[in-house]
Design a protein around this motif. Structure first.
Motif, PDB file in Angstrom:
ATOM      1  N   TYR A 111      50.145  13.540  59.883  1.00  0.00           N
ATOM      2  CA  TYR A 111      51.108  14.646  59.857  1.00  0.00           C
ATOM      3  C   TYR A 111      50.378  15.988  59.850  1.00  0.00           C
ATOM      4  O   TYR A 111      49.331  16.138  59.219  1.00  0.00           O
ATOM      5  N   SER A 112      50.955  16.966  60.544  1.00  0.00           N
ATOM      6  CA  SER A 112      50.401  18.319  60.539  1.00  0.00           C
ATOM      7  C   SER A 112      51.542  19.328  60.421  1.00  0.00           C
ATOM      8  O   SER A 112      52.552  19.202  61.134  1.00  0.00           O
ATOM      9  N   PRO A 113      51.409  20.341  59.551  1.00  0.00           N
ATOM     10  CA  PRO A 113      52.453  21.368  59.447  1.00  0.00           C
ATOM     11  C   PRO A 113      52.709  22.086  60.766  1.00  0.00           C
ATOM     12  O   PRO A 113      53.799  22.616  60.991  1.00  0.00           O
ATOM     13  N   SER A 114      51.697  22.078  61.661  1.00  0.00           N
ATOM     14  CA  SER A 114      51.877  22.752  62.951  1.00  0.00           C
ATOM     15  C   SER A 114      52.891  22.038  63.842  1.00  0.00           C
ATOM     16  O   SER A 114      53.312  22.588  64.861  1.00  0.00           O
ATOM     17  N   ASP A 115      53.262  20.795  63.467  1.00  0.00           N
ATOM     18  CA  ASP A 115      54.267  20.076  64.245  1.00  0.00           C
ATOM     19  C   ASP A 115      55.657  20.667  64.057  1.00  0.00           C
ATOM     20  O   ASP A 115      56.576  20.332  64.807  1.00  0.00           O
ATOM     21  N   GLY A 116      55.812  21.524  63.044  1.00  0.00           N
ATOM     22  CA  GLY A 116      57.120  22.127  62.788  1.00  0.00           C
ATOM     23  C   GLY A 116      58.055  21.183  62.058  1.00  0.00           C
ATOM     24  O   GLY A 116      57.633  20.234  61.390  1.00  0.00           O
ATOM     25  N   LYS A 117      59.324  21.413  62.221  1.00  0.00           N
ATOM     26  CA  LYS A 117      60.337  20.621  61.528  1.00  0.00           C
ATOM     27  C   LYS A 117      60.504  19.245  62.195  1.00  0.00           C
ATOM     28  O   LYS A 117      60.140  19.054  63.350  1.00  0.00           O
ATOM     29  N   HIS A 118      61.092  18.307  61.429  1.00  0.00           N
ATOM     30  CA  HIS A 118      61.390  16.976  61.956  1.00  0.00           C
ATOM     31  C   HIS A 118      62.897  16.760  61.901  1.00  0.00           C
ATOM     32  O   HIS A 118      63.566  17.199  60.954  1.00  0.00           O
ATOM     33  N   PHE A 119      63.401  16.043  62.915  1.00  0.00           N
ATOM     34  CA  PHE A 119      64.842  15.909  63.048  1.00  0.00           C
ATOM     35  C   PHE A 119      65.227  14.445  63.273  1.00  0.00           C
ATOM     36  O   PHE A 119      64.459  13.653  63.816  1.00  0.00           O
ATOM     37  N   MET A 120      66.439  14.122  62.845  1.00  0.00           N
ATOM     38  CA  MET A 120      67.028  12.806  63.086  1.00  0.00           C
ATOM     39  C   MET A 120      68.320  12.983  63.875  1.00  0.00           C
ATOM     40  O   MET A 120      69.178  13.787  63.508  1.00  0.00           O
ATOM     41  N   LYS A 121      68.434  12.232  64.967  1.00  0.00           N
ATOM     42  CA  LYS A 121      69.675  12.184  65.724  1.00  0.00           C
ATOM     43  C   LYS A 121      70.227  10.765  65.678  1.00  0.00           C
ATOM     44  O   LYS A 121      69.475   9.795  65.784  1.00  0.00           O
ATOM     45  N   VAL A 122      71.552  10.650  65.528  1.00  0.00           N
ATOM     46  CA  VAL A 122      72.233   9.369  65.679  1.00  0.00           C
ATOM     47  C   VAL A 122      73.034   9.456  66.973  1.00  0.00           C
ATOM     48  O   VAL A 122      73.911  10.316  67.113  1.00  0.00           O
ATOM     49  N   ILE A 123      72.708   8.594  67.929  1.00  0.00           N
ATOM     50  CA  ILE A 123      73.245   8.702  69.289  1.00  0.00           C
ATOM     51  C   ILE A 123      74.007   7.431  69.646  1.00  0.00           C
ATOM     52  O   ILE A 123      73.524   6.313  69.413  1.00  0.00           O
ATOM     53  N   HIS A 124      75.207   7.594  70.213  1.00  0.00           N
ATOM     54  CA  HIS A 124      75.958   6.464  70.751  1.00  0.00           C
ATOM     55  C   HIS A 124      75.368   6.130  72.125  1.00  0.00           C
ATOM     56  O   HIS A 124      75.522   6.894  73.083  1.00  0.00           O
ATOM     57  N   THR A 125      74.661   5.006  72.215  1.00  0.00           N
ATOM     58  CA  THR A 125      73.872   4.698  73.395  1.00  0.00           C
ATOM     59  C   THR A 125      74.697   4.649  74.687  1.00  0.00           C
ATOM     60  O   THR A 125      74.284   5.224  75.707  1.00  0.00           O
ATOM     61  N   PRO A 126      75.867   3.978  74.711  1.00  0.00           N
ATOM     62  CA  PRO A 126      76.605   3.896  75.994  1.00  0.00           C
ATOM     63  C   PRO A 126      77.043   5.249  76.537  1.00  0.00           C
ATOM     64  O   PRO A 126      77.116   5.429  77.764  1.00  0.00           O
ATOM     65  N   THR A 127      77.384   6.216  75.651  1.00  0.00           N
ATOM     66  CA  THR A 127      77.887   7.512  76.121  1.00  0.00           C
ATOM     67  C   THR A 127      76.869   8.636  75.954  1.00  0.00           C
ATOM     68  O   THR A 127      77.094   9.748  76.421  1.00  0.00           O
ATOM     69  N   ASN A 128      75.766   8.352  75.250  1.00  0.00           N
ATOM     70  CA  ASN A 128      74.736   9.351  74.949  1.00  0.00           C
ATOM     71  C   ASN A 128      75.289  10.499  74.093  1.00  0.00           C
ATOM     72  O   ASN A 128      74.726  11.593  74.073  1.00  0.00           O
ATOM     73  N   LYS A 129      76.381  10.250  73.381  1.00  0.00           N
ATOM     74  CA  LYS A 129      76.972  11.271  72.523  1.00  0.00           C
ATOM     75  C   LYS A 129      76.222  11.321  71.201  1.00  0.00           C
ATOM     76  O   LYS A 129      75.965  10.294  70.577  1.00  0.00           O
ATOM     77  N   GLU A 176      59.558  19.263  66.011  1.00  0.00           N
ATOM     78  CA  GLU A 176      59.888  20.521  66.662  1.00  0.00           C
ATOM     79  C   GLU A 176      58.871  20.894  67.742  1.00  0.00           C
ATOM     80  O   GLU A 176      59.239  21.324  68.834  1.00  0.00           O
ATOM     81  N   PHE A 177      57.564  20.699  67.445  1.00  0.00           N
ATOM     82  CA  PHE A 177      56.519  21.136  68.376  1.00  0.00           C
ATOM     83  C   PHE A 177      55.579  20.006  68.792  1.00  0.00           C
ATOM     84  O   PHE A 177      54.457  20.257  69.209  1.00  0.00           O
ATOM     85  N   ASP A 178      56.013  18.758  68.679  1.00  0.00           N
ATOM     86  CA  ASP A 178      55.155  17.629  69.030  1.00  0.00           C
ATOM     87  C   ASP A 178      55.973  16.627  69.833  1.00  0.00           C
ATOM     88  O   ASP A 178      57.169  16.454  69.591  1.00  0.00           O
ATOM     89  N   ALA A 179      55.324  15.972  70.802  1.00  0.00           N
ATOM     90  CA  ALA A 179      56.043  15.087  71.718  1.00  0.00           C
ATOM     91  C   ALA A 179      56.271  13.690  71.141  1.00  0.00           C
ATOM     92  O   ALA A 179      57.038  12.906  71.708  1.00  0.00           O
ATOM     93  N   GLN A 180      55.599  13.332  70.038  1.00  0.00           N
ATOM     94  CA  GLN A 180      55.740  11.993  69.491  1.00  0.00           C
ATOM     95  C   GLN A 180      57.159  11.779  68.942  1.00  0.00           C
ATOM     96  O   GLN A 180      57.723  12.645  68.269  1.00  0.00           O
ATOM     97  N   THR A 181      57.738  10.620  69.254  1.00  0.00           N
ATOM     98  CA  THR A 181      59.075  10.268  68.781  1.00  0.00           C
ATOM     99  C   THR A 181      59.087   8.820  68.312  1.00  0.00           C
ATOM    100  O   THR A 181      58.124   8.075  68.543  1.00  0.00           O
ATOM    101  N   ALA A 182      60.172   8.426  67.669  1.00  0.00           N
ATOM    102  CA  ALA A 182      60.369   7.030  67.270  1.00  0.00           C
ATOM    103  C   ALA A 182      61.859   6.728  67.338  1.00  0.00           C
ATOM    104  O   ALA A 182      62.703   7.613  67.141  1.00  0.00           O
ATOM    105  N   ASN A 183      62.182   5.461  67.622  1.00  0.00           N
ATOM    106  CA  ASN A 183      63.582   5.067  67.766  1.00  0.00           C
ATOM    107  C   ASN A 183      63.813   3.709  67.129  1.00  0.00           C
ATOM    108  O   ASN A 183      62.907   2.858  67.095  1.00  0.00           O
ATOM    109  N   THR A 184      65.011   3.500  66.647  1.00  0.00           N
ATOM    110  CA  THR A 184      65.473   2.175  66.250  1.00  0.00           C
ATOM    111  C   THR A 184      66.966   2.123  66.532  1.00  0.00           C
ATOM    112  O   THR A 184      67.585   3.159  66.811  1.00  0.00           O
ATOM    113  N   SER A 185      67.558   0.945  66.496  1.00  0.00           N
ATOM    114  CA  SER A 185      68.963   0.840  66.879  1.00  0.00           C
ATOM    115  C   SER A 185      69.736  -0.009  65.881  1.00  0.00           C
ATOM    116  O   SER A 185      69.174  -0.802  65.131  1.00  0.00           O
TER     117      SER A 185
END
Length: 354
Positions: free
Chosen positions: A173-191, A239-248
């Motif tokens: 982890y690095s503070p330069s990555d900025g904030k971290h966010f969580m999205k909950v997405i409905h996969t079929p509609t991408n909502k 916020e400022f880093d391309a790394q992501t993670a997903n689960t369903s």
């Protein structure tokens, strides 16, 4: 001294000793880890660990079953290994090619008797990236985000007090990555149903973590008369880093898996466990498994509680959780009731026609 008095003391000591022995026995648990956190095509994943409170005279003939799941919930590797006399174990498998078709987070499920443990690793399709030039920067190592979903991963509409729980871990982890966010997405509609900031905290060894607890409210899933069901994704980003993670996880309407009273009888021949196991391991196809179950029901060899086929249309796509249920049931990790609910889902959604 009175012999009867001595005898009563001796009996009391034996009873207390037996009680202490029973209470001293602790529940079995599994500790496990991978030799690395991320892998590329051609790498070998080595998993090592220990079964806590392993007793060789009781557990020496019991194997640990493991399975590796891709980001879509499909089984990409499975097998068994037997712990040593002190409960330690290790096994390995290759990644890349074959079933490993997606970049992302891959959970590893380990089962020993009724105990389950989940760990995960990150896989990136393609050759390993060349090593970065050595610098004095503290942040020269690659950042890795993983997210591990707690059980259960199936939820239902109109059911109170449901909470989706998951653990997010960030390595390097690095503070330069900025904030971290969580999205909950409905996969079929991408909502996007939820988009909020999360706040990882340092837990040592250059790892920051946060436990997600997201109450599942019907108000989040219903828009007017429309209810969002099916597959949902939890997406973690910086916020400022391309790394992501997903689960369903999966949300079903109550009618999709009809409930049945405990006094309704159902019959499942024991040998069907072998069919379920072969299906999970790829020995028989989805079509063969469905046709087999359909035939057994029509011939009244297998009896299932009456189920309305209320779903509109017809689909031959079997949700991945159905195969997960079949896997667990074939190993005796879930009840016959839970397995029957999966069959009822297939009937209600016209995947099985009776």
């Amino acid at each position: 001294m009175n012999p009867l008095f001595l005898l009563s003391i001796l009996v009391g000591i034996i009873i207390l000793s037996s009680a202490y022995t029973v209470n001293a026995q602790s529940e079995i648990s599994i500790d496990a880890k991978t030799d690395k956190t991320s892998y590329y095509d051609g790498d070998k994943v080595t998993v090592s660990g220990n079964v806590k409170n392993f007793e060789s005279d009781i557990h020496s003939a019991i194997d640990i079953t493991f399975r590796v799941i891709d980001p879509e919930g499909n089984i990409v590797s499975l097998g068994q290994t037997r712990p040593t006399s002190n409960g330690s174990f290790s096994f390995d498998f290759d990644v890349g090619g074959g079933f490993f078709q997606q970049t992302g987070n891959y959970p590893i499920h380990l089962f020993f008797e009724s105990t389950k443990k989940e760990i995960s690793f990150s896989y990136k399709k393609g050759d390993a990236e060349p090593p970065l030039p050595k610098t004095n920067s503290l942040n020269s190592d690659r950042k890795i985000i993983t997210i591990t979903m707690d059980d259960p991963s199936i939820f239902y509409l109109n059911t109170p007090n449901q909470i989706i729980r998951a653990l997010v871990e960030i390595q390097n982890y690095s503070p330069s990555d900025g904030k971290h966010f969580m999205k909950v997405i409905h996969t079929p509609t991408n909502k996007v149903l939820k988009n909020s900031e999360i706040y990882p905290k340092g837990i040592g060894n250059d790892i920051w973590a946060v436990q997600i607890a997201y109450p599942l409210l019907d108000s989040d899933l219903k828009f007017g008369d429309q209810a969002f069901t099916g597959e949902f994704e939890i997406h973690i980003s910086s916020e400022f880093d391309a790394q992501t993670a997903n689960t369903s996880f999966l949300i079903l309407e109550s009618r999709s898996i009809p409930s049945f009273e405990t006094n309704q009888e159902f019959i499942i021949p024991e040998w069907i466990r072998n069919n379920a196991k072969w299906w999970v391991q790829g020995g028989i196809s989805d079509t063969e498994f469905i046709s087999g179950i359909q035939y057994l029901i029509q011939q009244e060899i297998m009896t299932i509680p009456e189920t309305d086929q209320t779903a509109e249309g017809s689909s031959k796509n079997i949700p991945s959780w159905i195969k997960n249920n079949a896997d667990w049931w074939s190993q005796g990790l879930i009840s016959d009731d839970d397995f029957v609910k999966g069959i009822q889902f297939l009937i209600a959604n016209r995947i099985i026609t009776i």
